[in-house]
Design an enzyme around this catalytic site. Structure first.
Site, mmCIF file in Angstrom:
data_model
loop_
_atom_site.group_PDB
_atom_site.id
_atom_site.type_symbol
_atom_site.label_atom_id
_atom_site.label_comp_id
_atom_site.label_asym_id
_atom_site.label_seq_id
_atom_site.Cartn_x
_atom_site.Cartn_y
_atom_site.Cartn_z
ATOM 1 N N ASP A 195 -59.130 56.239 -57.012
ATOM 2 C CA ASP A 195 -58.860 55.759 -58.359
ATOM 3 C C ASP A 195 -58.163 54.429 -58.126
ATOM 4 O OD1 ASP A 195 -57.656 55.077 -60.821
ATOM 5 O OD2 ASP A 195 -57.923 57.136 -61.489
ATOM 6 N N HIS A 196 -58.884 53.340 -58.337
ATOM 7 C CA HIS A 196 -58.361 52.067 -57.823
ATOM 8 C C HIS A 196 -57.052 51.658 -58.508
ATOM 9 C CE1 HIS A 196 -60.561 50.190 -61.208
ATOM 10 N NE2 HIS A 196 -59.657 49.251 -61.116
ATOM 11 N N HIS A 252 -58.148 56.747 -64.735
ATOM 12 C CA HIS A 252 -57.023 55.808 -64.632
ATOM 13 C C HIS A 252 -55.862 56.178 -65.553
ATOM 14 C CE1 HIS A 252 -60.045 53.649 -62.557
ATOM 15 N NE2 HIS A 252 -60.625 53.122 -63.612
#
Ligand code: NAP
Length: 484
Positions: free
Chosen positions: A174-175, A237
């Site tokens: 999950d960047h 996110h």
């Protein structure tokens, strides 16, 4: 934990958008700082019939677009490009993985593998890797989002991955977790004694999480229309941000401890029903309007067909536990909103009594901004300079931690640099564990089921506005107003 660093990276989806815009530039950034292991190779793979030189040319072009020319010296670039090799492979065609195993050679036991491909390709890829002997115990596997489109499909992907890789070998990206400000949230909460005593329903009135985009579909219409705002932003996110705000203090900054606390917070999310979905959420889809002064078409027109997919969602989440009893977590995200802004705002309860007759006291707020600028701001009431002959006047002033200034001597990295380095060096704290993803899907599925049961469809909003007006009413019904 001191895991052995990987000796090589295999990058699936090597010709794709994410590889070009983020992954290759991030790997270059690591190499330029001397952070890649000695002799580290990067083996790209996709269907396109390229050879090593062809992929290096593609990578050189991608670096030219993404990297500041001052950092892209020919020496640094050539050293990076020399690490690259390419193996053409259709992951759905049996047999192709042998060429990949041959390219990995003696490094097959010490690989990092990154799947930057559609999740529908994860199953054949994992099976192919296992058949070709590329799933040994020293291999780490990174998976891009989306991990499925609901709990059942996510479980199916996780089950397939688990046939070849243990949970400890699986690194779900999950960047947002690679962003400095997100990690700073952990530092802020647990590196300071100041906040913890205030961090609960006793002192926090509500929490707001906003991810606002100005862009529309950006050519990714087919993916987005199948997903929608809830799956694209909230499921991953935004729920990760919520978990970091809401979790109990972990005993150590250690992968098991941090992720145990996050999953407990996610599991405390109250599931939606048809009634609560209608009462506590609003969905929208943009109609033609203007963003930044430029006219933009509506969603259906941009997509080329009518659709019921939501491009905006606002919801009120509740956590059923002691700490957060009765505190609404307001979340909203959308495309074609008036500005690009990602932030978490913690709104404290108002001062119980004002001693300053006639002066309105604004409640304190802690604002953690991720985009467009990363900074942390605490709003305080302060006395306005003057002789106060007509009474003391107060004004809200920010106490600012501009991270760009406070750490001006440190280069701001792309989130993927951190995540790729952690993958290569085997540090899983900033990756999402299976139980977290599944708790996220359970919550999101309950909302989607609630929408279906309540017959809710997206309301139109004008592109360039803050979403349907019902979203404003939603916040107000819950004693809050959105920060604009
Ligand atoms: P993309 O541009 O469509 O690239 C897909 C890649 O997969 C290409 O390299 C493609 O290359 C390869 N590919 C497709 N079919 C294949 C097959 N049968 N066998 C082997 N390779 C195959 O997608 P992307 O935007 O880079 O996204 C990659 C993943 O990251 C997706 O899961 C996406 O949801 C996720 N993601 C993307 C972004 C973003 O900003 N782009 C952000 C977050 C997450 P060939 O056509 O040469 O085979």
């Amino acid at each position: 934990m001191h895991a052995a660093p990987s000796a090589a990276l295999i990058l699936f989806g090597a010709t794709g958008d994410l590889a070009r815009r983020m992954l290759l530039p991030s790997l270059f950034g690591l190499d330029a700082e001397g952070l890649l292991p000695e002799g580290f190779r990067i083996i790209g793979t996709a269907r396109s019939a390229l050879d090593d030189a062809g992929w290096r040319a593609l990578a050189a072009e991608a670096l030219g677009q993404a990297i500041d020319p001052a950092r892209l010296t020919s020496c640094a670039r050539d050293r990076f490009l020399a690490r690259l090799a390419y193996v053409p492979l259709d992951v759905t065609a049996p047999g192709g993985f042998d060429a990949l195993a041959a390219a990995a050679g003696a490094d097959a036991e010490r690989l990092a593998i990154f799947l930057s491909t559609a999740p529908s390709l994860f199953a054949p890829t994992v099976e192919g890797l296992a058949r070709a002997g590329l799933a040994g115990s020293g291999v780490r596997l990174a998976l891009e989002k989306p991990l499925g489109h609901d709990l059942a499909s996510s479980r199916a992907i996780n089950d397939t991955v688990a046939t070849a890789f243990t949970e400890a070998q699986t690194f779900r990206i999950d960047h947002y977790l690679g962003k400095e400000t997100v990690q700073n949230l952990i530092a802020l909460r647990f590196g300071n004694a100041l906040f913890e005593p205030l961090w609960s329903a006793a002192h926090i009135e509500h929490v707001q999480i906003t991810v606002a985009e100005t862009v529309g579909l950006e050519g990714r219409g087919d993916y987005y229309d199948g997903a929608g705002a809830l799956r694209d932003m909230v499921q991953n996110h935004m729920l990760q941000l919520l978990a970091l705000v809401a979790m109990e203090p972990p005993a150590m900054f250690e992968p098991g401890a941090v992720r145990d606390e996050k999953v407990k917070a996610l599991r405390a999310l109250r599931p939606f029903t048809a009634e609560t979905a209608a009462a506590f959420s609003v969905t929208g889809q943009y109609a033609a309007g203007a963003v930044g002064g430029a006219p933009v078409p509506g969603y259906g027109e941009e997509l080329g067909r009518p659709s019921d997919t939501e491009t905006f969602v606002a919801l009120i989440a509740h956590l059923d536990n002691w700490r957060w009893r009765g505190v609404p977590f307001l979340m909203r995200t959308g495309k074609r909103l008036p500005e690009r802004r990602t932030e978490i705002a913690i709104r404290f309860r108002p001062a119980p009594h004002s001693i300053f007759a006639g002066a309105a006291l604004q409640p304190n707020q802690l604002i953690i901004a991720l985009q467009p600028q990363e900074n942390i701001r605490l709003t305080l009431m302060a006395k306005q300079p003057g002789l106060d002959r007509g009474g003391v006047k107060l004004r809200e002033v920010p106490l600012d931690v501009g991270l760009a200034n406070a750490f001006a001597d440190t280069r701001r990295r792309i989130a993927y640099e951190r995540l790729l380095l952690d993958l290569i060096e085997g540090r899983p704290t900033l990756f999402v564990r299976r139980d977290e993803v599944e708790a996220q899907w359970s919550f999101v599925d309950s909302l989607r089921a609630g929408w279906a049961a309540a017959g809710m469809t997206p309301r139109r909003y004008i592109a360039g506005s803050w979403g349907p007006s019902a979203a404003i009413a939603l916040a107000e019904r819950n004693g809050a107003s959105w920060r604009e």
